[in-house]
Scaffold this motif. Structure first.
Motif, mmCIF file in Angstrom:
data_model
loop_
_atom_site.group_PDB
_atom_site.id
_atom_site.type_symbol
_atom_site.label_atom_id
_atom_site.label_comp_id
_atom_site.label_asym_id
_atom_site.label_seq_id
_atom_site.Cartn_x
_atom_site.Cartn_y
_atom_site.Cartn_z
ATOM 1 N N GLY A 45 0.798 -1.217 0.000
ATOM 2 C CA GLY A 45 0.000 0.000 0.000
ATOM 3 C C GLY A 45 0.829 1.265 0.000
ATOM 4 O O GLY A 45 0.468 2.252 0.642
ATOM 5 N N CYS A 46 1.930 1.267 -0.718
ATOM 6 C CA CYS A 46 2.846 2.417 -0.744
ATOM 7 C C CYS A 46 2.924 3.047 -2.135
ATOM 8 O O CYS A 46 2.648 2.402 -3.137
ATOM 9 C CB CYS A 46 4.257 1.982 -0.321
ATOM 10 N N ILE A 47 3.322 4.313 -2.148
ATOM 11 C CA ILE A 47 3.719 5.001 -3.374
ATOM 12 C C ILE A 47 5.180 5.379 -3.204
ATOM 13 O O ILE A 47 5.545 6.034 -2.214
ATOM 14 C CB ILE A 47 2.869 6.259 -3.626
ATOM 15 N N VAL A 48 6.018 4.960 -4.133
ATOM 16 C CA VAL A 48 7.451 5.268 -4.065
ATOM 17 C C VAL A 48 7.870 5.888 -5.384
ATOM 18 O O VAL A 48 7.629 5.315 -6.453
ATOM 19 C CB VAL A 48 8.292 4.008 -3.785
ATOM 20 N N ASP A 49 8.502 7.052 -5.314
ATOM 21 C CA ASP A 49 8.970 7.744 -6.525
ATOM 22 C C ASP A 49 10.468 7.997 -6.421
ATOM 23 O O ASP A 49 10.917 8.815 -5.612
ATOM 24 C CB ASP A 49 8.212 9.064 -6.693
ATOM 25 N N MET A 50 11.239 7.295 -7.235
ATOM 26 C CA MET A 50 12.701 7.449 -7.242
ATOM 27 C C MET A 50 13.190 8.118 -8.529
ATOM 28 O O MET A 50 14.353 7.993 -8.903
ATOM 29 C CB MET A 50 13.370 6.085 -7.072
ATOM 30 N N SER A 51 12.300 8.842 -9.203
ATOM 31 C CA SER A 51 12.644 9.411 -10.506
ATOM 32 C C SER A 51 13.590 10.599 -10.406
ATOM 33 O O SER A 51 14.424 10.808 -11.293
ATOM 34 C CB SER A 51 11.373 9.830 -11.247
ATOM 35 N N ILE A 52 13.493 11.385 -9.341
ATOM 36 C CA ILE A 52 14.276 12.629 -9.267
ATOM 37 C C ILE A 52 15.778 12.372 -9.192
ATOM 38 O O ILE A 52 16.547 12.898 -10.003
ATOM 39 C CB ILE A 52 13.806 13.491 -8.082
ATOM 40 N N PRO A 53 16.288 11.563 -8.248
ATOM 41 C CA PRO A 53 17.745 11.383 -8.167
ATOM 42 C C PRO A 53 18.345 10.591 -9.317
ATOM 43 O O PRO A 53 19.555 10.630 -9.532
ATOM 44 C CB PRO A 53 17.934 10.642 -6.838
ATOM 45 N N THR A 54 17.503 9.855 -10.066
ATOM 46 C CA THR A 54 18.043 9.043 -11.166
ATOM 47 C C THR A 54 17.764 9.662 -12.528
ATOM 48 O O THR A 54 18.064 9.050 -13.553
ATOM 49 C CB THR A 54 17.433 7.630 -11.133
ATOM 50 N N ALA A 55 17.211 10.867 -12.544
ATOM 51 C CA ALA A 55 16.875 11.522 -13.811
ATOM 52 C C ALA A 55 18.131 11.973 -14.536
ATOM 53 O O ALA A 55 19.251 11.890 -14.009
ATOM 54 C CB ALA A 55 15.954 12.700 -13.562
ATOM 55 N N THR A 56 17.932 12.490 -15.751
ATOM 56 C CA THR A 56 19.057 13.010 -16.531
ATOM 57 C C THR A 56 19.796 14.075 -15.728
ATOM 58 O O THR A 56 19.193 15.011 -15.210
ATOM 59 C CB THR A 56 18.547 13.617 -17.850
ATOM 60 N N GLY A 57 21.102 13.933 -15.620
ATOM 61 C CA GLY A 57 21.886 14.833 -14.785
ATOM 62 C C GLY A 57 22.073 14.296 -13.383
ATOM 63 O O GLY A 57 22.887 14.804 -12.618
ATOM 64 N N GLY A 58 21.319 13.238 -13.036
ATOM 65 C CA GLY A 58 21.457 12.602 -11.740
ATOM 66 C C GLY A 58 22.358 11.377 -11.827
ATOM 67 O O GLY A 58 23.357 11.374 -12.538
ATOM 68 N N ALA A 59 21.970 10.328 -11.132
ATOM 69 C CA ALA A 59 22.792 9.120 -11.103
ATOM 70 C C ALA A 59 21.900 7.891 -11.187
ATOM 71 O O ALA A 59 21.344 7.455 -10.177
ATOM 72 C CB ALA A 59 23.628 9.083 -9.820
ATOM 73 N N PRO A 60 21.723 7.299 -12.369
ATOM 74 C CA PRO A 60 20.906 6.091 -12.508
ATOM 75 C C PRO A 60 21.487 4.929 -11.705
ATOM 76 O O PRO A 60 22.693 4.853 -11.466
ATOM 77 C CB PRO A 60 20.959 5.800 -14.013
ATOM 78 N N PHE A 61 20.620 4.023 -11.298
ATOM 79 C CA PHE A 61 21.080 2.803 -10.641
ATOM 80 C C PHE A 61 21.818 1.916 -11.653
ATOM 81 O O PHE A 61 21.392 1.804 -12.803
ATOM 82 C CB PHE A 61 19.893 1.995 -10.105
ATOM 83 N N PRO A 62 22.879 1.255 -11.250
ATOM 84 C CA PRO A 62 23.489 0.249 -12.134
ATOM 85 C C PRO A 62 22.653 -1.022 -12.191
ATOM 86 O O PRO A 62 22.714 -1.773 -13.156
ATOM 87 C CB PRO A 62 24.853 -0.014 -11.488
#
Length: 358
Positions: free
Chosen positions: A202-219
């Motif tokens: 029952g959660c909403i999780v948004d990880m888009s900001i730190p992995t966006a263009t200019g950020g750091a995608p997960f390997p």
């Protein structure tokens, strides 16, 4: 050696090693970030093991994978408990002193009328000496840099919205939460060396900001044991392993996606290779929404609808997955106004607007 047995031996040895590291954690010096580095090392090991279990799905039976998941969760719980025990409480606080109050607004106390003096009025006897500072006023032990972000997010609050910074971590691991709206800020970009989402309901999780263009995608990223949730997994340069997800919506940008033992899941996807499903039912796929699509994505062929079902070997289309009809896809308004959260709106309300549960 049989690959199933070889993996079992590897897994057992890895879990034993992680368990030993957790037990040794209290003895690691809490200076120069040594203890935090040890915690990050354990978290990285847990994340790596989650991905290895998902990779071994081709030759390990479902029962074994469930036992592996239980063992990993036990290590995670031990780590959280140990961090909670060894993190000292801060004793730093401000105390009132008994110095008399001086009304700086009164003319006789205006320092401008007597330069070099705080006040024209002497508020202390001539023979009085400065009082000795009480012992309890000395600076106590300052807070350490160790942060248990899951414990911090789980603390009771009037709001269900959480924005963990992960600024003191190198790895993102979000686990054991129910009914929270978790949004990672840009500061979490320093912690995307690996990522895992486990045991969420029952959660909403948004990880888009730190992995966006200019950020750091997960390997690489692992999603496991998630129910009735909405997950924006962000960008992943490598593989995403999804295991045991049900009645949920996922948004993923990745090079490779492997999905095991999932039921009734909608996936909005940008994938550079064929998505793979195994032991899944009720899977529906749609392309990545425009709100998350970048120019870089447009330059790569999106194979979101080229799904391979490893458990369906017949020539006709697998009944375990389908394309999500356009009329049932989420509107741009929901992506931009509901997913980011709004004041006074509960997680249950937001999930209902987002079509969860289906």
């Amino acid at each position: 050696m049989d690959p199933k047995l070889r993996f079992y031996n590897h897994f057992t040895e890895s879990v034993a090693g992680l368990d030993e590291l957790v037990q040794q954690l209290p003895s690691v010096a809490n200076v120069a970030g040594e203890r935090q580095e040890a915690i990050d090392h354990i978290l990285a090991g847990i994340g790596k093991l989650l991905i290895e279990v998902a990779d071994a799905a081709d030759f390990t039976p479902s029962y074994d994978r469930k036992q592996y998941s239980v063992a990993i969760k036990e290590v995670q719980d031990k780590l959280n408990d140990t961090i909670a025990k060894i993190t000292p409480r801060s004793r730093f606080q401000f105390r009132r002193t008994n110095t008399p109050h001086v009304d700086m607004g009164a003319p006789e106390n205006d320092p401008r009328l007597n330069p070099g003096s705080l006040s024209r009025k002497n508020t202390m006897p001539a023979d009085a000496s400065l009082p000795e500072a009480p012992k309890e006023d000395t600076l106590g032990e300052l807070p350490t840099n160790i942060k248990n972000y899951n414990e911090e997010m789980a603390r009771p609050s009037t709001s269900t919205l959480r924005k963990p910074s992960f600024s003191a971590a190198k790895h993102i691991g979000i686990s054991n939460h129910k009914g929270l709206h978790i949004i990672l800020p840009s500061s979490a970009a320093r912690a995307t060396a690996s990522g895992s989402l486990t045991d969420l309901s029952g959660c909403i999780v948004d990880m888009s900001i730190p992995t966006a263009t200019g950020g750091a995608p997960f390997p690489g990223l692992a999603l496991q044991n998630i129910a009735k949730s909405f997950i924006v997994a962000g960008r992943v340069n490598g593989p995403v392993h999804i295991t045991g997800v049900s009645d949920s919506v996922l948004v993923i940008v990745a090079r490779q996606v492997r999905i095991h033992e999932c039921t009734n899941v909608d996936i909005y996807l940008h994938c550079a290779t064929h998505p793979i499903i195994e032991d899944c039912t009720g899977m529906r796929f749609a392309p990545l929404p425009a709100v998350y699509t970048t120019e870089a994505d447009q330059a790569i062929e999106n194979q979101w609808d080229q799904v391979d079902d490893f458990k369906w070997l017949k020539a006709d289309h697998s009944p375990n997955w389908a394309i999500l009809p356009e009329e049932e896809r989420l509107s741009n308004e929901l992506w931009t106004k509901v997913v980011p959260g709004a004041p006074g709106v509960s997680v249950d309300e937001s999930l209902k607007k987002l079509g969860i549960p289906h």
